[in-house]
Design a protein around this motif. Structure first.
Motif, PDB file in Angstrom:
ATOM      1  N   ARG A 112      -7.303  12.184 -11.449  1.00 27.02           N
ATOM      2  CA  ARG A 112      -8.174  12.849 -10.503  1.00 27.02           C
ATOM      3  C   ARG A 112      -9.365  13.443 -11.238  1.00 27.02           C
ATOM      4  O   ARG A 112      -9.275  13.772 -12.408  1.00 27.02           O
ATOM      5  CB  ARG A 112      -7.438  13.921  -9.712  1.00 27.02           C
ATOM      6  CG  ARG A 112      -6.403  14.636 -10.454  1.00 27.02           C
ATOM      7  CD  ARG A 112      -5.443  15.511  -9.717  1.00 27.02           C
ATOM      8  NE  ARG A 112      -5.868  16.286  -8.599  1.00 27.02           N
ATOM      9  CZ  ARG A 112      -5.060  17.072  -7.922  1.00 27.02           C
ATOM     10  NH1 ARG A 112      -3.809  17.187  -8.263  1.00 27.02           N
ATOM     11  NH2 ARG A 112      -5.474  17.751  -6.909  1.00 27.02           N
ATOM     12  N   VAL A 113     -10.471  13.544 -10.525  1.00 28.17           N
ATOM     13  CA  VAL A 113     -11.655  14.130 -11.126  1.00 28.17           C
ATOM     14  C   VAL A 113     -11.846  15.544 -10.596  1.00 28.17           C
ATOM     15  O   VAL A 113     -11.897  16.501 -11.351  1.00 28.17           O
ATOM     16  CB  VAL A 113     -12.903  13.263 -10.863  1.00 28.17           C
ATOM     17  CG1 VAL A 113     -14.159  13.950 -11.331  1.00 28.17           C
ATOM     18  CG2 VAL A 113     -12.751  11.927 -11.560  1.00 28.17           C
TER      19      VAL A 113
ATOM     20  N   CYS B 110     -10.642  10.844  -3.734  1.00 25.77           N
ATOM     21  CA  CYS B 110     -11.098   9.464  -3.940  1.00 25.77           C
ATOM     22  C   CYS B 110     -10.010   8.623  -4.608  1.00 25.77           C
ATOM     23  O   CYS B 110      -9.820   7.456  -4.252  1.00 25.77           O
ATOM     24  CB  CYS B 110     -12.370   9.441  -4.776  1.00 25.77           C
ATOM     25  SG  CYS B 110     -13.812  10.096  -3.915  1.00 25.77           S
ATOM     26  N   ALA B 111      -9.280   9.209  -5.544  1.00 23.98           N
ATOM     27  CA  ALA B 111      -8.191   8.474  -6.206  1.00 23.98           C
ATOM     28  C   ALA B 111      -7.077   8.160  -5.219  1.00 23.98           C
ATOM     29  O   ALA B 111      -6.476   7.083  -5.261  1.00 23.98           O
ATOM     30  CB  ALA B 111      -7.650   9.271  -7.379  1.00 23.98           C
TER      31      ALA B 111
ATOM     32  N   ALA C  99       0.839  -1.194   0.000  1.00 27.69           N
ATOM     33  CA  ALA C  99       0.000   0.000   0.000  1.00 27.69           C
ATOM     34  C   ALA C  99       0.875   1.245   0.000  1.00 27.69           C
ATOM     35  O   ALA C  99       1.934   1.275   0.610  1.00 27.69           O
ATOM     36  CB  ALA C  99      -0.902  -0.004   1.221  1.00 27.69           C
ATOM     37  N   THR C 100       0.437   2.248  -0.719  1.00 25.77           N
ATOM     38  CA  THR C 100       1.160   3.508  -0.754  1.00 25.77           C
ATOM     39  C   THR C 100       0.693   4.395   0.386  1.00 25.77           C
ATOM     40  O   THR C 100      -0.255   4.080   1.088  1.00 25.77           O
ATOM     41  CB  THR C 100       0.911   4.225  -2.097  1.00 25.77           C
ATOM     42  OG1 THR C 100      -0.487   4.500  -2.199  1.00 25.77           O
ATOM     43  CG2 THR C 100       1.351   3.388  -3.266  1.00 25.77           C
ATOM     44  N   THR C 101       1.358   5.516   0.550  1.00 21.44           N
ATOM     45  CA  THR C 101       0.918   6.458   1.566  1.00 21.44           C
ATOM     46  C   THR C 101      -0.326   7.179   1.073  1.00 21.44           C
ATOM     47  O   THR C 101      -0.605   7.218  -0.122  1.00 21.44           O
ATOM     48  CB  THR C 101       2.017   7.482   1.876  1.00 21.44           C
ATOM     49  OG1 THR C 101       2.322   8.188   0.675  1.00 21.44           O
ATOM     50  CG2 THR C 101       3.264   6.804   2.411  1.00 21.44           C
ATOM     51  N   LEU C 102      -1.046   7.757   1.989  1.00 16.18           N
ATOM     52  CA  LEU C 102      -2.269   8.465   1.644  1.00 16.18           C
ATOM     53  C   LEU C 102      -1.914   9.856   1.144  1.00 16.18           C
ATOM     54  O   LEU C 102      -1.473  10.718   1.901  1.00 16.18           O
ATOM     55  CB  LEU C 102      -3.192   8.542   2.861  1.00 16.18           C
ATOM     56  CG  LEU C 102      -4.596   9.073   2.639  1.00 16.18           C
ATOM     57  CD1 LEU C 102      -5.303   8.273   1.553  1.00 16.18           C
ATOM     58  CD2 LEU C 102      -5.391   9.010   3.917  1.00 16.18           C
ATOM     59  N   ALA C 103      -2.048  10.068  -0.156  1.00 14.03           N
ATOM     60  CA  ALA C 103      -1.742  11.354  -0.787  1.00 14.03           C
ATOM     61  C   ALA C 103      -2.619  11.515  -2.018  1.00 14.03           C
ATOM     62  O   ALA C 103      -3.066  10.536  -2.611  1.00 14.03           O
ATOM     63  CB  ALA C 103      -0.273  11.430  -1.174  1.00 14.03           C
ATOM     64  N   ARG C 104      -2.872  12.759  -2.387  1.00 16.47           N
ATOM     65  CA  ARG C 104      -3.654  13.037  -3.589  1.00 16.47           C
ATOM     66  C   ARG C 104      -2.750  12.929  -4.809  1.00 16.47           C
ATOM     67  O   ARG C 104      -1.706  13.561  -4.869  1.00 16.47           O
ATOM     68  CB  ARG C 104      -4.260  14.437  -3.522  1.00 16.47           C
ATOM     69  CG  ARG C 104      -5.261  14.586  -2.405  1.00 16.47           C
ATOM     70  CD  ARG C 104      -5.897  15.969  -2.332  1.00 16.47           C
ATOM     71  NE  ARG C 104      -4.902  17.007  -2.128  1.00 16.47           N
ATOM     72  CZ  ARG C 104      -4.693  18.018  -2.967  1.00 16.47           C
ATOM     73  NH1 ARG C 104      -5.395  18.124  -4.073  1.00 16.47           N
ATOM     74  NH2 ARG C 104      -3.783  18.923  -2.711  1.00 16.47           N
TER      75      ARG C 104
END
Length: 62
Positions: free
Chosen positions: A13-14, A19-20, A3-8
């Motif tokens: 992206r929409v 969400c992505a 799993a990657t880190t939580l980042a935009r």
């Protein structure tokens, strides 16, 4: 699967990429997370406020 880190993300992206970013972190498809978010908006609660907070708080991918 790692799993990657939580980042935009900068791509795929929409609106803001929230969400992505969640989808990438948990190994899901972005469309799945977007549909779940839209369905959750039918329920009462602070979904939009949480989305806005994540938009402001999540770092953008380098």
């Amino acid at each position: 699967m790692t799993a990657t880190t939580l980042a935009r993300p900068r791509h795929n992206r929409v609106i803001a990429g929230v969400c992505a970013g969640i989808a990438a972190r948990f190994g899901l498809r972005p469309l799945t997370v977007r549909v779940l978010f839209l369905l959750s908006c039918l329920l009462p609660g602070p979904q939009f406020l949480i989305y806005l907070a994540l938009w402001l708080l999540l770092p953008q991918e380098p």
